[in-house]
Design a protein around this motif. Structure first.
Motif, PDB file in Angstrom:
ATOM      1  N   ALA A 242      53.481  52.553  55.105  1.00 34.05           N
ATOM      2  CA  ALA A 242      52.504  51.519  55.495  1.00 34.05           C
ATOM      3  C   ALA A 242      51.073  51.838  54.892  1.00 34.05           C
ATOM      4  CB  ALA A 242      52.327  51.659  57.028  1.00 34.05           C
ATOM      5  N   PHE A 243      50.755  53.286  54.862  1.00 32.30           N
ATOM      6  CA  PHE A 243      49.387  53.689  54.281  1.00 32.30           C
ATOM      7  C   PHE A 243      49.395  53.223  52.858  1.00 32.30           C
ATOM      8  CE2 PHE A 243      50.092  57.379  57.099  1.00 32.30           C
ATOM      9  CZ  PHE A 243      49.854  56.932  58.370  1.00 32.30           C
ATOM     10  N   LEU A 244      50.753  53.452  51.918  1.00 33.19           N
ATOM     11  CA  LEU A 244      50.676  52.643  50.884  1.00 33.19           C
ATOM     12  C   LEU A 244      50.091  51.243  50.683  1.00 33.19           C
ATOM     13  CD1 LEU A 244      51.452  53.374  47.781  1.00 33.19           C
ATOM     14  CD2 LEU A 244      53.662  52.744  48.444  1.00 33.19           C
ATOM     15  N   ALA A 245      50.615  50.491  51.460  1.00 32.05           N
ATOM     16  CA  ALA A 245      50.311  49.159  51.505  1.00 32.05           C
ATOM     17  C   ALA A 245      48.753  48.981  51.742  1.00 32.05           C
ATOM     18  CB  ALA A 245      51.276  48.455  52.460  1.00 32.05           C
TER      19      ALA A 245
ATOM     20  N   TYR B 171      46.316  51.125  51.060  1.00 38.55           N
ATOM     21  CA  TYR B 171      45.244  51.403  50.084  1.00 38.55           C
ATOM     22  C   TYR B 171      45.474  50.358  48.846  1.00 38.55           C
ATOM     23  CZ  TYR B 171      45.664  55.930  52.199  1.00 38.55           C
ATOM     24  OH  TYR B 171      45.252  57.113  53.104  1.00 38.55           O
ATOM     25  N   ALA B 172      46.664  49.621  48.634  1.00 38.35           N
ATOM     26  CA  ALA B 172      46.943  48.691  47.620  1.00 38.35           C
ATOM     27  C   ALA B 172      45.990  47.501  48.007  1.00 38.35           C
ATOM     28  CB  ALA B 172      48.210  48.085  47.485  1.00 38.35           C
ATOM     29  N   ALA B 173      45.728  47.250  49.398  1.00 36.04           N
ATOM     30  CA  ALA B 173      44.826  46.097  49.779  1.00 36.04           C
ATOM     31  C   ALA B 173      43.332  46.751  49.628  1.00 36.04           C
ATOM     32  CB  ALA B 173      45.061  45.917  51.222  1.00 36.04           C
ATOM     33  N   ALA B 174      42.952  48.090  49.865  1.00 33.75           N
ATOM     34  CA  ALA B 174      41.761  48.071  49.875  1.00 33.75           C
ATOM     35  C   ALA B 174      41.333  47.945  48.520  1.00 33.75           C
ATOM     36  CB  ALA B 174      41.561  49.593  50.448  1.00 33.75           C
ATOM     37  N   PHE B 175      42.296  48.451  47.305  1.00 34.80           N
ATOM     38  CA  PHE B 175      41.949  48.404  46.041  1.00 34.80           C
ATOM     39  C   PHE B 175      41.708  47.001  45.658  1.00 34.80           C
ATOM     40  CE2 PHE B 175      44.096  46.911  41.925  1.00 34.80           C
ATOM     41  CZ  PHE B 175      43.114  47.407  41.129  1.00 34.80           C
ATOM     42  N   ALA B 176      42.381  46.021  46.145  1.00 34.78           N
ATOM     43  CA  ALA B 176      42.255  44.553  45.754  1.00 34.78           C
ATOM     44  C   ALA B 176      40.808  44.087  46.264  1.00 34.78           C
ATOM     45  CB  ALA B 176      43.210  43.930  46.430  1.00 34.78           C
ATOM     46  N   VAL B 177      40.520  44.585  47.622  1.00 30.69           N
ATOM     47  CA  VAL B 177      39.399  43.857  48.147  1.00 30.69           C
ATOM     48  C   VAL B 177      38.199  44.430  47.574  1.00 30.69           C
ATOM     49  CG1 VAL B 177      37.839  44.325  50.118  1.00 30.69           C
ATOM     50  CG2 VAL B 177      40.347  43.656  50.448  1.00 30.69           C
ATOM     51  N   THR B 178      38.167  45.813  46.973  1.00 24.64           N
ATOM     52  CA  THR B 178      37.078  46.401  46.236  1.00 24.64           C
ATOM     53  C   THR B 178      36.840  45.814  44.875  1.00 24.64           C
ATOM     54  OG1 THR B 178      37.703  48.744  47.343  1.00 24.64           O
ATOM     55  CG2 THR B 178      36.192  48.431  45.338  1.00 24.64           C
ATOM     56  N   TRP B 179      37.890  45.706  44.344  1.00 22.48           N
ATOM     57  CA  TRP B 179      37.816  44.810  43.010  1.00 22.48           C
ATOM     58  C   TRP B 179      37.252  43.534  43.062  1.00 22.48           C
ATOM     59  CZ3 TRP B 179      40.221  40.229  41.082  1.00 22.48           C
ATOM     60  CH2 TRP B 179      39.878  39.944  39.693  1.00 22.48           C
ATOM     61  N   ALA B 180      37.919  42.833  44.050  1.00 23.56           N
ATOM     62  CA  ALA B 180      37.481  41.397  44.232  1.00 23.56           C
ATOM     63  C   ALA B 180      36.304  41.145  44.570  1.00 23.56           C
ATOM     64  CB  ALA B 180      38.563  40.750  45.072  1.00 23.56           C
ATOM     65  N   VAL B 181      35.728  41.616  45.329  1.00 21.42           N
ATOM     66  CA  VAL B 181      34.296  41.680  46.097  1.00 21.42           C
ATOM     67  C   VAL B 181      33.222  42.339  45.411  1.00 21.42           C
ATOM     68  CG1 VAL B 181      32.901  41.889  48.287  1.00 21.42           C
ATOM     69  CG2 VAL B 181      35.320  41.424  48.495  1.00 21.42           C
ATOM     70  N   TYR B 182      33.299  43.525  44.719  1.00 22.00           N
ATOM     71  CA  TYR B 182      32.395  44.218  44.205  1.00 22.00           C
ATOM     72  C   TYR B 182      32.352  44.554  42.602  1.00 22.00           C
ATOM     73  CZ  TYR B 182      31.353  45.033  49.214  1.00 22.00           C
ATOM     74  OH  TYR B 182      31.035  44.878  50.330  1.00 22.00           O
ATOM     75  N   LEU B 183      33.637  44.076  42.096  1.00 20.58           N
ATOM     76  CA  LEU B 183      33.604  44.437  40.573  1.00 20.58           C
ATOM     77  C   LEU B 183      33.987  43.506  39.848  1.00 20.58           C
ATOM     78  CD1 LEU B 183      35.224  48.088  40.840  1.00 20.58           C
ATOM     79  CD2 LEU B 183      32.907  47.543  39.822  1.00 20.58           C
ATOM     80  N   ARG B 184      34.589  42.013  40.509  1.00 17.31           N
ATOM     81  CA  ARG B 184      35.036  41.102  39.762  1.00 17.31           C
ATOM     82  C   ARG B 184      33.745  40.428  39.153  1.00 17.31           C
ATOM     83  NH1 ARG B 184      35.898  35.757  41.207  1.00 17.31           N
ATOM     84  NH2 ARG B 184      35.396  36.464  43.570  1.00 17.31           N
ATOM     85  N   ARG B 185      33.850  39.865  37.874  1.00 12.24           N
ATOM     86  CA  ARG B 185      32.858  39.268  37.265  1.00 12.24           C
ATOM     87  C   ARG B 185      33.433  37.667  36.406  1.00 12.24           C
ATOM     88  NH1 ARG B 185      30.545  44.160  33.326  1.00 12.24           N
ATOM     89  NH2 ARG B 185      30.082  45.718  35.026  1.00 12.24           N
ATOM     90  N   PRO B 186      33.367  36.631  37.327  1.00 10.20           N
ATOM     91  CA  PRO B 186      33.722  35.643  36.925  1.00 10.20           C
ATOM     92  C   PRO B 186      32.526  35.188  35.872  1.00 10.20           C
ATOM     93  CG  PRO B 186      33.694  35.526  39.511  1.00 10.20           C
ATOM     94  CD  PRO B 186      33.015  36.588  38.920  1.00 10.20           C
ATOM     95  N   ALA B 187      32.907  34.321  34.690  1.00 13.43           N
ATOM     96  CA  ALA B 187      32.295  33.948  33.505  1.00 13.43           C
ATOM     97  C   ALA B 187      30.924  33.513  33.958  1.00 13.43           C
ATOM     98  CB  ALA B 187      32.767  33.248  32.672  1.00 13.43           C
ATOM     99  N   ALA B 188      31.109  32.415  35.010  1.00 14.37           N
ATOM    100  CA  ALA B 188      29.861  31.465  35.459  1.00 14.37           C
ATOM    101  C   ALA B 188      28.847  32.269  36.246  1.00 14.37           C
ATOM    102  CB  ALA B 188      30.513  30.352  36.077  1.00 14.37           C
ATOM    103  N   GLU B 189      29.182  33.464  36.671  1.00 15.64           N
ATOM    104  CA  GLU B 189      28.461  34.410  37.791  1.00 15.64           C
ATOM    105  C   GLU B 189      27.758  35.239  36.801  1.00 15.64           C
ATOM    106  OE1 GLU B 189      27.809  33.184  40.493  1.00 15.64           O
ATOM    107  OE2 GLU B 189      29.372  31.820  41.081  1.00 15.64           O
ATOM    108  N   PRO B 190      26.638  35.903  37.489  1.00 12.72           N
ATOM    109  CA  PRO B 190      25.866  37.061  36.857  1.00 12.72           C
ATOM    110  C   PRO B 190      26.773  38.251  37.014  1.00 12.72           C
ATOM    111  CG  PRO B 190      24.427  36.037  38.631  1.00 12.72           C
ATOM    112  CD  PRO B 190      25.964  35.442  38.834  1.00 12.72           C
ATOM    113  N   ARG B 191      26.464  38.956  35.609  1.00 13.67           N
ATOM    114  CA  ARG B 191      27.002  40.153  35.410  1.00 13.67           C
ATOM    115  C   ARG B 191      26.800  41.226  36.476  1.00 13.67           C
ATOM    116  NH1 ARG B 191      29.554  41.705  30.835  1.00 13.67           N
ATOM    117  NH2 ARG B 191      28.645  43.585  30.908  1.00 13.67           N
TER     118      ARG B 191
END
Length: 460
Positions: free
Chosen positions: A418-421, A423-443
């Motif tokens: 359960a903990f493994l699952a 941490y995988a979700a936390a990784f996905a949230v961190t990337w999607a909210v704070y590190l993803r860079r869509p081309a149409a948005e500011p870097r």
């Protein structure tokens, strides 16, 4: 230009500083840094004792052999309720700093630790009912609140450029109360002492922490409870996103601190002394590296450090599943210690993100200069209490997961999956909210004033 006077002004209720401007470099260099560091040291001491009292029952259960009549599930339930109270009281403790003053509340909160320690001293013997242990364990939860008030207080003393280091050091110094009480317990068990010997050591330490806070800490007049800021922080989606991430870092640290010794006893058949020889190592290293996580976040960005940290935590958890299946104690202990270290790094990096997120939001609103600093300070201070409280609930979840896993399967493997699952979700949230860079948005590396509210956080 001379720096404004920071000498504490006498006032009803203790030492008060009427002017505090840590963002002014002249002020900071001439007088502010010295005052802030003194308060930081004493804040760490009080929070350190608070963490020790909060995690007291993770040690006491090691003393509770068959003569106490408790099952492994009973012990996991006991540590769960202690963790739960520690999480809940963090919310009022956050607001207490502004209501009473940082120094004044540190004195009160340190003194309150006498209640759970004296109560545990009174009931700690075979024949005491499980319900009595539960009620006394609930009292120990107040030690968890010291973290929230301490972090809120120290957040006001330091400038943004120093917050990652200061908050990481403050939290790490507090967290280290966990391995210290475990080391003291190891010495007591090794000397054939009982749990009351351990409690007799900590009761006078509580008094020392309260007295030193009264003599040498300060209140900042400008720190006030801001109901508007609290409501705005509670409505802000980033407060809850960061709470989720903090469940994965601090929730892991405190949950594993309570559960590690019981895992060694129940799954690997270690005696209390054998378990005590090992339990302190992970919390000790996890506490020591928390400031490192803050420092790395200051340099490379909290979101980046947090992202990679969750990847490593997931990998370590997967290895723990293998170690448990093979009943390999050396591998299990080694990887569990690594997991503690990673949780400590993540604690520092996630807390560094909070002030930066709200400063970025201020810039996105068009605020500049002191107005942006004030907005960021108001919202981050209010958010920290909520994030700290919700994050601590992760410790409750970990202990309940272990309890259910042992009830259902006789081992902790189900909990680790359960903990493994998570941490995988936390990784996905961190990337999607704070590190993803869509081309149409500011870097994420553009100037903060050019970033939109929902993006541009990689540098926080």
């Amino acid at each position: 230009m001379s720096a404004p006077n920071t000498a504490p002004a006498p006032r009803g209720g203790g030492r008060w500083i009427d002017h505090w401007d840590p963002e002014d470099e002249t002020f900071w260099r001439q007088t502010g840094e010295r005052t802030a560091r003194r308060n930081l040291v004493l804040s760490v001491l009080s929070e350190h004792i608070g963490f020790s009292v909060w995690t007291l029952w993770s040690v006491l259960v090691l003393f509770m052999g068959p003569e106490y009549g408790l099952t492994p599930a009973d012990k996991f339930l006991l540590t769960s309720v202690v963790t739960l109270v520690g999480a809940v009281v963090r919310v009022p403790y956050t607001f207490a700093v502004a209501a009473f003053g940082g120094r004044n509340w540190t004195v009160v909160s340190a003194g309150l630790l006498l209640i759970p320690t004296v109560a545990a001293f009174a009931v700690m013997e075979p024949g005491t009912s499980f319900s009595t242990f539960l009620w006394v364990g609930l009292l120990a939860g107040i030690g968890g609140g010291n973290f929230a008030s301490s972090m809120t207080n120290i957040n006001a003393f330091f400038p943004l450029r120093k917050k990652g280091w200061a908050l990481g050091l403050n939290a790490g110094g507090g967290n280290i109360g966990v391995p210290v009480i475990q080391l003291v317990a190891l010495a007591v068990i090794g000397a054939s002492g009982g749990p009351r010997v351990l409690l007799g050591i900590y009761i006078p330490l509580v008094v020392v922490a309260a007295v030193l806070a009264a003599l040498f800490m300060d209140n900042i007049t400008s720190v006030r409870n801001d109901t508007g800021a609290a409501l705005e922080a509670a409505k802000d989606v980033h407060t809850w996103i960061m709470s989720f991430l903090y469940i994965g870092t601090f929730g892991s640290f405190i949950g594993y601190s309570f559960a590690f010794g019981q895992e060694l006893q129940n799954e690997f058949g270690r005696t209390p002394l054998q378990a005590a020889y090992l339990t302190f190592i992970g919390p000790l290293l996890g506490s020591l590296v928390r400031p490192v996580g803050g420092r790395l976040a200051d340099r490379y960005g909290g979101a980046r450090i947090t992202l990679w940290n969750f990847i490593a935590m997931a990998a370590a958890t997967a290895v723990l599943v293998v170690a448990g299946a093979r009943k390999s104690l050396p591998l299990f202990v080694a990887v569990f210690v690594v997991l503690f270290v990673l949780s400590g790094l993540g604690n520092g990096s996630t807390y560094k993100m909070i002030p930066g997120i709200f400063r970025t939001k201020a810039a996105a609103r068009g605020l500049t200069g002191e107005e942006a600093v004030s907005y960021g300070r108001r919202l981050s201070g209010a958010a920290m209490g909520l994030i700290g409280a919700v994050g601590a609930l992760g410790g409750v979840g970990i202990n309940l997961a272990f309890r259910q896993s042992f009830l259902s399967h006789g081992s902790g493997t189900g909990a680790f999956l359960a903990f493994l699952a998570f941490y995988a979700a936390a990784f996905a949230v961190t990337w999607a909210v704070y590190l993803r860079r869509p081309a149409a948005e500011p870097r994420a590396d553009v100037a903060a004033s050019e970033a939109k509210p929902q993006l541009g956080y990689a540098e926080v």
